[in-house]
Design an enzyme around this catalytic site. Structure first.
Site, mmCIF file in Angstrom:
data_model
loop_
_atom_site.group_PDB
_atom_site.id
_atom_site.type_symbol
_atom_site.label_atom_id
_atom_site.label_comp_id
_atom_site.label_asym_id
_atom_site.label_seq_id
_atom_site.Cartn_x
_atom_site.Cartn_y
_atom_site.Cartn_z
ATOM 1 N N HIS A 355 0.670 -0.969 -0.076
ATOM 2 C CA HIS A 355 -0.411 0.134 -0.044
ATOM 3 C C HIS A 355 1.218 1.376 0.243
ATOM 4 O O HIS A 355 1.741 1.028 0.712
ATOM 5 C CB HIS A 355 -0.943 -0.346 0.932
ATOM 6 C CG HIS A 355 -1.386 1.290 1.244
ATOM 7 N ND1 HIS A 355 -2.315 2.765 1.634
ATOM 8 C CD2 HIS A 355 -3.122 0.719 0.603
ATOM 9 C CE1 HIS A 355 -3.164 2.771 1.412
ATOM 10 N NE2 HIS A 355 -4.039 2.040 0.657
ATOM 11 N N ASP A 414 -8.328 -4.428 -0.384
ATOM 12 C CA ASP A 414 -7.924 -5.164 -1.838
ATOM 13 C C ASP A 414 -8.118 -6.280 -1.787
ATOM 14 O O ASP A 414 -8.642 -6.639 -3.091
ATOM 15 C CB ASP A 414 -7.989 -3.961 -2.772
ATOM 16 C CG ASP A 414 -8.870 -2.776 -2.921
ATOM 17 O OD1 ASP A 414 -10.095 -2.504 -2.991
ATOM 18 O OD2 ASP A 414 -7.942 -1.889 -3.454
#
Length: 463
Positions: A355, A414
Site C-alpha cells: 500500500h 482490496d
C-alpha cells in the site's frame, strides 16, 4: 483484398495497434486520418518527454511521495488520520497501521457496531460529515433524511439510465451525477447548507444509479432480463444494495453485514488519496457539487486507484488455472514468478499486497478478513479463503527477498474485497462503483471541509 472502407479493423501506427478505420459516414476514420493522428501522437510524446534526472535536480517528488512512502504535505484535514510510521530517534519506523475517522479508531467503531448488532455505514457517514457519532434519535433522523432522497427525478431512469446504457459503470455513474445538474433548482449554489443537501442526495442516489445502470447494461448488452426494484427507506444502505441487485430481493443477514462492513472500511481514507485530493482541488475552484463529485469518480475509475480488487480476482483466477494451489511449493513458485514478471500480466506485482501508506499492516484488511472468513463458511468456500490467507503470508516474504523494501508490505483491504464481492454474487462491473458508494461519504465531508475553510484555489508550482 478488402478496401479500407470495407474493412472493420486494420493495423495502424507504430506497434501495429488494432483500430477501426471505417469512413466518416459510418462514424470512424480513414487510414490516412489514422496515419496523421499517429504522426501527431509521436511528435507530442517526443515533445512531452522529461529527462528523469531533472526530478532529482529540482527535488520534485513524483506522485507527491518520497521513496519511503512519505507524502508531500499539501493540506490539512480533521476528517481522518492514517498512522503507519512512528518517529524513533529521528528516524521513521514502520508500525502496525491505524485508521481514525474524526478521532475514532476504526477498530472501536466496528466493535461498537458489532456489539449492538446494527449496521454501521449510515452512522459512519454521519460521523464523517458532522465530526461526532449520532445518538439513537439523531441516527434515525439522519437515515430518514437519506430515505427522502431515494426517489430519483421524474423520468430520470428512462431518459438518463435506460436510453444510453454502457458496459462501463464508472462512466455511467459520472454521467448520472452530472445529469442531476439540470434537475437541481439551485445547482451552482455553494453555500454549506445547499452543498450538504446535494451531498446527502448523492450519498443516497449513487447506489441506485449503480444498480440500475448495471441492470440496463445487462439487459441491452447481455440479453438479460430487466428487473428494477425501488430502494426501501426502512433498510440500511448495504441491505438496499442487495435488495435492488437481486431479482428475488433476498439476502442473508451475514451477507448484508459483510457488505456494510465493506462500505464502512472504504468510506474514508485521508485527504491525500487521489480521488479525495481531486475533490479538494476541484472544490477549491468554486465549481458545483456535481462537477466535483464527477471528477472524484473519474479519478477512482483509474486502475491505479479503484480497480485493484478486480486485478486481485483475475490474478487468483490465473493462479488456479496455472498451478495446483494446494501445493505450497507450486504456490511459492507462482508468487516468485509474479514478482519476476513471468506470470499473469507480467507487471511484476502481487496484487493486493502493499500500500502507498501502510507498511506492516492495513487495519482495514485485518478487520475485513474476519468477516470474509465467516462468509466463506456460509458459502462453503472456506478452502478458497485459506488460499488467500496462505498468499497473504507468503507474499511479503517473497517480495522482501526480491525487492528493496523501504517500509514493509502487507495485504491491503482490496486483497479481500474482491473475494467478498464474489461470495456475495456481486457482478465484477460493480466492484469499483461499490467503492464509490462508500467513498461518497468521505468525498462529501472533504468537499464541505474545503468550502468551510474558504482557502485559495489549489495551484502548485511547476518548474
Amino acid at each position: 483484398m478488402l478496401s479500407w472502407k470495407q474493412s472493420h479493423v486494420r493495423q495502424c501506427g507504430k506497434g501495429g495497434k488494432q483500430m477501426a478505420v471505417k469512413d466518416h459516414e459510418n462514424g470512424f476514420l480513414t487510414k490516412d486520418e489514422w496515419v496523421k493522428i499517429g504522426d501527431l501522437t509521436r511528435q507530442c510524446a517526443d515533445a512531452c518527454r522529461i529527462d528523469p534526472k531533472f526530478y532529482e535536480q529540482y527535488d520534485v517528488k513524483k506522485g507527491l511521495r518520497d521513496l519511503d512512502g512519505k507524502g508531500v504535505l499539501a493540506g490539512l484535514t480533521e476528517i481522518s488520520e492514517i498512522k503507519s510510521m512512528d518517529e524513533v530517534d529521528g528516524k521513521r519506523v514502520p508500525v502496525e497501521g491505524e485508521l481514525y475517522y474524526r478521532g475514532y479508531d476504526v477498530n472501536e467503531l466496528v466493535r461498537g457496531v458489532l456489539a449492538d448488532k446494527r449496521f454501521g455505514f449510515e452512522e459512519t457517514a454521519y460521523l464523517l460529515l458532522t465530526g461526532k457519532l449520532p445518538n439513537a434519535r439523531e441516527l434515525r433522523s439522519f437515515c430518514s433524511l437519506l430515505g427522502e432522497f431515494y426517489t430519483l427525478p421524474k423520468n430520470f431512469v428512462r431518459d438518463i439510465i435506460m436510453k444510453s446504457p454502457s458496459s462501463d459503470m464508472m462512466n455511467t455513474l459520472m454521467r448520472c451525477v452530472l445529469s442531476l445538474f439540470p434537475y437541481d433548482p439551485d445547482p451552482n449554489n455553494t453555500s454549506p447548507e445547499n452543498v450538504m443537501r446535494q451531498c446527502l442526495q448523492l450519498i443516497a442516489e449513487v447506489p441506485i444509479f449503480s444498480v440500475y445502470s448495471y441492470a440496463a447494461s445487462s439487459f441491452y448488452n447481455n440479453n438479460d432480463s430487466l428487473v428494477i426494484h425501488r430502494p426501501q427507506p426502512s433498510l440500511s444502505m448495504a441491505e438496499n444494495i442487495l435488495y435492488m441487485l437481486r431479482q428475488d430481493c433476498r439476502y442473508t443477514e451475514l451477507e448484508a453485514r459483510v457488505l456494510d462492513m465493506a462500505l464502512v472500511l472504504h468510506a474514508e481514507h485521508g485527504g491525500g488519496n487521489n480521488s479525495t485530493f481531486t475533490t479538494h482541488v476541484v472544490t477549491s475552484s468554486g465549481t458545483d457539487t456535481y462537477s466535483a463529485i464527477a471528477a472524484a469518480l473519474a479519478s477512482l475509475k483509474g486502475p491505479r486507484h479503484g480497480g485493484a480488487n478486480i486485478r486481485v480476482m483475475q490474478m487468483f483466477d490465473d493462479m488456479k488455472k496455472s498451478i495446483d494451489t494446494r501445493d505450497d511449493a507450486q504456490l511459492a513458485d507462482y508468487l516468485n514468478a509474479l514478482v519476476d514478471g513471468k506470470a499473469f500480466d507480467g507487471k511484476g506485482l502481487i496484487y493486493g499486497i502493499g500500500h502507498a501508506v501502510y507498511s506492516i499492516s492495513d487495519p482495514r484488511a485485518k478487520i475485513f478478513r474476519e468477516f470474509v472468513e465467516k462468509l466463506s463458511f456460509e458459502k462453503g468456500l472456506h478452502e478458497e479463503y485459506e488460499l488467500y490467507r496462505r498468499v497473504e503470508t507468503l507474499a511479503p516474504e517473497i517480495i522482501g527477498k526480491k525487492r528493496k523494501i523501504y517500509k514493509g508490505v502487507s495485504a491491503n483491504v482490496d486483497f479481500y474485497s474482491g473475494f467478498a464481492y464474489r461470495l456475495l454474487n456481486i457482478p465484477v462491473e460493480l466492484y469499483t462503483p461499490i467503492f464509490a458508494i462508500a467513498r461518497m461519504a468521505g468525498w462529501s465531508a472533504h468537499r464541505m471541509e474545503e468550502l468551510v475553510n474558504a482557502g485559495k484555489i489549489i495551484r502548485p508550482a511547476y518548474a
